[in-house]
Design an enzyme around this catalytic site. Structure first.
Site, PDB file in Angstrom:
ATOM      1  N   LYS A 271       2.245   4.539   1.453  1.00  0.00           N
ATOM      2  CA  LYS A 271       2.412   5.035   2.813  1.00  0.00           C
ATOM      3  C   LYS A 271       2.172   6.540   2.768  1.00  0.00           C
ATOM      4  O   LYS A 271       2.995   7.301   2.268  1.00  0.00           O
ATOM      5  CB  LYS A 271       3.822   4.731   3.331  1.00  0.00           C
ATOM      6  CG  LYS A 271       4.021   5.146   4.783  1.00  0.00           C
ATOM      7  CD  LYS A 271       5.371   4.677   5.294  1.00  0.00           C
ATOM      8  CE  LYS A 271       5.510   4.855   6.792  1.00  0.00           C
ATOM      9  NZ  LYS A 271       5.257   6.196   7.292  1.00  0.00           N
TER      10      LYS A 271
ATOM     11  N   ARG B 167      -2.501   9.679  11.627  1.00  0.00           N
ATOM     12  CA  ARG B 167      -3.277   8.465  11.770  1.00  0.00           C
ATOM     13  C   ARG B 167      -4.522   8.730  12.588  1.00  0.00           C
ATOM     14  O   ARG B 167      -4.481   9.488  13.558  1.00  0.00           O
ATOM     15  CB  ARG B 167      -2.396   7.440  12.493  1.00  0.00           C
ATOM     16  CG  ARG B 167      -2.992   6.071  12.626  1.00  0.00           C
ATOM     17  CD  ARG B 167      -1.910   5.147  13.144  1.00  0.00           C
ATOM     18  NE  ARG B 167      -2.377   3.796  13.261  1.00  0.00           N
ATOM     19  CZ  ARG B 167      -1.579   2.733  13.329  1.00  0.00           C
ATOM     20  NH1 ARG B 167      -0.273   2.902  13.297  1.00  0.00           N
ATOM     21  NH2 ARG B 167      -2.062   1.523  13.449  1.00  0.00           N
TER      22      ARG B 167
ATOM     23  N   GLU C 268       0.828  -1.210   0.000  1.00  0.00           N
ATOM     24  CA  GLU C 268       0.000   0.000   0.000  1.00  0.00           C
ATOM     25  C   GLU C 268       0.854   1.249   0.000  1.00  0.00           C
ATOM     26  O   GLU C 268       1.985   1.241   0.498  1.00  0.00           O
ATOM     27  CB  GLU C 268      -0.886   0.016   1.262  1.00  0.00           C
ATOM     28  CG  GLU C 268      -1.744  -1.200   1.357  1.00  0.00           C
ATOM     29  CD  GLU C 268      -2.693  -1.175   2.549  1.00  0.00           C
ATOM     30  OE1 GLU C 268      -2.890  -0.109   3.163  1.00  0.00           O
ATOM     31  OE2 GLU C 268      -3.227  -2.250   2.845  1.00  0.00           O
TER      32      GLU C 268
ATOM     33  N   GLU D 107      -5.305   7.030   7.367  1.00  0.00           N
ATOM     34  CA  GLU D 107      -4.346   8.149   7.426  1.00  0.00           C
ATOM     35  C   GLU D 107      -5.033   9.351   6.794  1.00  0.00           C
ATOM     36  O   GLU D 107      -5.546   9.268   5.680  1.00  0.00           O
ATOM     37  CB  GLU D 107      -3.077   7.754   6.656  1.00  0.00           C
ATOM     38  CG  GLU D 107      -1.932   8.712   6.804  1.00  0.00           C
ATOM     39  CD  GLU D 107      -1.081   8.479   8.069  1.00  0.00           C
ATOM     40  OE1 GLU D 107      -1.414   7.603   8.898  1.00  0.00           O
ATOM     41  OE2 GLU D 107      -0.082   9.204   8.209  1.00  0.00           O
TER      42      GLU D 107
HETATM   43  P1  AMP Z   1       6.048   5.025  10.803  1.00  0.00           P
HETATM   44  O1  AMP Z   1       5.350   6.217  11.386  1.00  0.00           O
HETATM   45  O2  AMP Z   1       7.188   5.396   9.921  1.00  0.00           O
HETATM   46  O3  AMP Z   1       6.379   3.979  11.832  1.00  0.00           O
HETATM   47  O4  AMP Z   1       5.014   4.304   9.805  1.00  0.00           O
HETATM   48  C1  AMP Z   1       3.785   3.782  10.219  1.00  0.00           C
HETATM   49  C2  AMP Z   1       2.687   4.815  10.017  1.00  0.00           C
HETATM   50  O5  AMP Z   1       2.417   5.027   8.629  1.00  0.00           O
HETATM   51  C3  AMP Z   1       1.340   4.381  10.550  1.00  0.00           C
HETATM   52  O6  AMP Z   1       1.266   4.635  11.928  1.00  0.00           O
HETATM   53  C4  AMP Z   1       0.364   5.236   9.774  1.00  0.00           C
HETATM   54  O7  AMP Z   1       0.149   6.460  10.462  1.00  0.00           O
HETATM   55  C5  AMP Z   1       1.113   5.569   8.511  1.00  0.00           C
HETATM   56  N1  AMP Z   1       0.502   5.002   7.274  1.00  0.00           N
HETATM   57  C6  AMP Z   1       0.382   5.670   6.117  1.00  0.00           C
HETATM   58  N2  AMP Z   1      -0.183   4.911   5.169  1.00  0.00           N
HETATM   59  C7  AMP Z   1      -0.452   3.698   5.737  1.00  0.00           C
HETATM   60  C8  AMP Z   1      -1.023   2.479   5.259  1.00  0.00           C
HETATM   61  N3  AMP Z   1      -1.439   2.328   4.009  1.00  0.00           N
HETATM   62  N4  AMP Z   1      -1.117   1.450   6.137  1.00  0.00           N
HETATM   63  C9  AMP Z   1      -0.693   1.574   7.419  1.00  0.00           C
HETATM   64  N5  AMP Z   1      -0.139   2.708   7.917  1.00  0.00           N
HETATM   65  C10 AMP Z   1      -0.008   3.762   7.089  1.00  0.00           C
END
Ligand code: AMP
Length: 575
Positions: free
Chosen positions: A251, A256, A249, A300
């Site tokens: 990102k 969130r 998917e 998100e």
């Molecule tokens: P990180 O903040 O780098 O640990 O990445 C995880 C975060 O990416 C999650 O907590 C979400 O807020 C965000 N995110 C964005 N797109 C997605 C997606 N398609 N699936 C899950 N998380 C996502």
């Protein structure tokens, strides 16, 4: 009946201990003496909160009120109390000092129970409307009148939000298990229950009422779940080797949101599980209009610029999380929510269903949405196909991708390989970490003007419960960011370092470990100065660290762990 004096005596010892085992044993002894209700209050007290965070309740008493209450309860003029506080830098110490030399002895000096103290805090938090400030002070003065100097310290620190015992949730869960079973055997069950409701008080109360009830804890609307977290790998090949066929998917780089609906009631929670409902009226409306009676889903949110027809970058999207000008902002920069998980649907807990099934449900429910829509996703099984999706996401200005295990359940509160992120690297950098700021430096030269020259950043070691330093970061701040950082950090200065900090480096000012920053770096090196995974020897440190951004959406529980830094170091070596 648990006396507040006994709780404070234990806190006093805990503050001087650094070992997690000792803290666990001290807390376990307290829990042994608790009724179920007292156990709930004790949990909240240690967490420094009056109710679970998602209820958004605070005591509404700042420094000024606490100072006025100390003066009134001890019979000294406010300016004297204030003078002492300016020197001590710790309101709790000031309360203790003045309590020792109290001028007026109260007529009815009773032993304070934990229950009485906590319920007075609840009354203070509930006071609202005209005359409420006077009532809050009156209630606090009554407590101080009946307290001894040590009790006064913790009462004042609690109402001022500066308890800082250095005891994390994992230690509290261990202590609950030890108090009942004599060991940590119940810890896993307790943690699972906590992860699906995020209310430690409720968990403790249910557990001490009936320990077996904890096994059947389930997801329900308006009790936010702890968010599932993503692991990281460095290449498409590694991801395919780990997951095989998977869903990949986009990102999205927004914030969130966990959305809950039951009947007409709708609530939204941030990643830190704070209630965001009042800030986002257009999203509330869209969720309320969903045909499902009960639903919990995650997505998100990104702000959309209606006039320029494009999504706004992260910093500007974050401006939607505001308390004022909401109406105008929701018209000019409405949010779009990319739904990426579903956790509950019309009475059914979906967290145990494999992601492939949850994804099908998301597509069925949100396909036609204008504001709520499924995250873009593709099922694939080769590294080449994954790389193509990754490149396309970067060309579209996104952060990267998240690959998801088709068979995995929703891992509330856990960082697992059910989700694997692959992010754009910054310049030459290997990766980024999310660390918490524990102190800051005054600037030299041009930076002196901002009274800000950089920050000391830590990761978390869950085994020892310690914050371990990994970088002194002075780059990556624009002038306005330096000003912003100075403003934010100067408000949370503390006279002493955080209780659970493992550190060999000096700073100009210590701060409460509160703000999380994303830090990019070129590589990891071994350093005698840093304590990340040092085990008494050399630690790991970031080389050429620079701040990418302040992550106000992330909390302490989400920062990078020392183990993760170690595996990044190993990946780097293998290259
Ligand atoms: P990180 O903040 O780098 O640990 O990445 C995880 C975060 O990416 C999650 O907590 C979400 O807020 C965000 N995110 C964005 N797109 C997605 C997606 N398609 N699936 C899950 N998380 C996502």
């Amino acid at each position: 009946m648990l006396l507040f004096r006994d709780v404070c005596a234990a806190f006093d010892v805990i503050e001087s201990k650094s070992g997690r085992l000792e803290m666990t044993d001290l807390l376990a002894e307290l829990f042994k003496k608790c009724t179920p209700k007292e156990a709930a209050y004790l949990c909240y007290l240690i967490q420094g909160i009056i109710a679970p965070p998602y209820e958004g309740i605070d005591l509404g008493m700042g420094e000024r009120f606490a100072l006025a209450a100390i003066a009134s309860a001890t019979g000294y003029p406010s300016f004297e109390v204030e003078k002492h506080f300016k020197k001590s830098g710790d309101l709790g110490d000031t309360a203790t000092e003045f309590s020792k030399k109290k001028k007026q002895l109260s007529l009815l000096s009773n032993d304070l129970s934990l229950e009485y103290v906590f319920e007075t805090f609840q009354k203070i938090s509930k006071a609202s409307g005209s005359g409420s400030q006077e009532l809050k002070i009156k209630l606090l003065v009554e407590l101080l009148n009946n307290s001894d100097p040590l009790e006064a310290r913790y009462i004042i620190r609690f109402v001022n939000g500066s308890l800082r015992l250095g005891v994390g949730d994992p230690t509290i869960l261990d202590a609950i298990s030890v108090s009942h079973a004599g060991n940590k055997s119940m810890r896993e069950q307790l943690e699972r229950a906590y992860n699906v409701c995020s209310d430690l008080g409720l968990i403790a109360k249910s557990f001490f009422t009936s320990p077996s009830s904890i096994a059947s804890f389930h997801v329900s609307p308006f009790k936010p779940l702890m968010p599932a977290l993503a692991e990281r790998l460095n290449t498409p090949k590694e991801i395919i080797e780990k997951l095989g066929e998977c869903i990949v998917e986009n990102k999205y780089d927004g914030f969130r949101m966990q959305c809950h609906k039951s009947g007409d009631r709708v609530e939204m929670y941030s990643r830190k599980l704070e209630r965001m409902t009042p800030m986002l009226p257009e999203v509330v409306e869209a969720i309320r209009n969903l045909p499902q009676k009960e639903i919990i889903f995650e997505g998100e949110a990104l702000a959309y610029d209606v006039s320029k027809k494009r999504y706004l970058p992260f910093q500007q999207t974050m401006h939607r999380r505001r308390k004022h000008g909401i109406e105008a902002a929701s018209k000019d920069y409405p949010l779009r929510v990319f739904v990426f998980d579903i956790l509950y649907l019309d009475g059914k807990d979906m967290t145990d269903a494999p992601y492939a099934d949850r994804r099908k449900t998301i597509e069925k429910l949100f396909l036609k949405g204008k504001l709520l829509m499924p995250s873009e996703a593709k099922k694939l099984k080769t590294a080449t196909a994954l790389e193509a999706v990754f490149d396309a996401s970067l060309s579209a200005g996104l952060e990267g991708i998240i690959a998801k295990d088709l068979a995995a359940p929703y891992a509330a509160g856990k960082r697992k390989f059910a989700w694997i992120k692959l992010k754009k690297s910054y310049g030459k950098s290997v990766d980024t970490i999310d660390g918490v700021i524990v102190g800051y430096y005054l600037g030299l030269g041009q930076r002196a003007e901002f009274e800000f020259g950089g920050v000391l950043v830590c990761v978390y070691n869950p085994q020892s419960g310690k914050l371990e330093t990994v970088a002194k970061v002075a780059s990556g701040f624009s002038e306005s960011e330096m000003k912003q950082m100075q403003e934010l950090l100067s408000r949370i200065k503390t006279p002493k370092p955080p209780a659970n900090l493992d550190c060999k480096i000096a700073v100009d000012f210590w701060v409460e470990p509160k703000y999380v920053v994303e830090v990019a770096f070129d590589e990891l090196t071994q350093s005698p100065n840093h304590t990340c995974n040092s085990k008494g020897g050399k630690g790991l440190a970031l080389r050429f660290p620079r701040v990418v951004k302040l992550r106000e959406d992330k909390g302490l529980s989400e920062i990078t762990t020392s183990d993760e830094v170690v595996s990044m170091f190993e990946l780097q070596r293998g290259k």
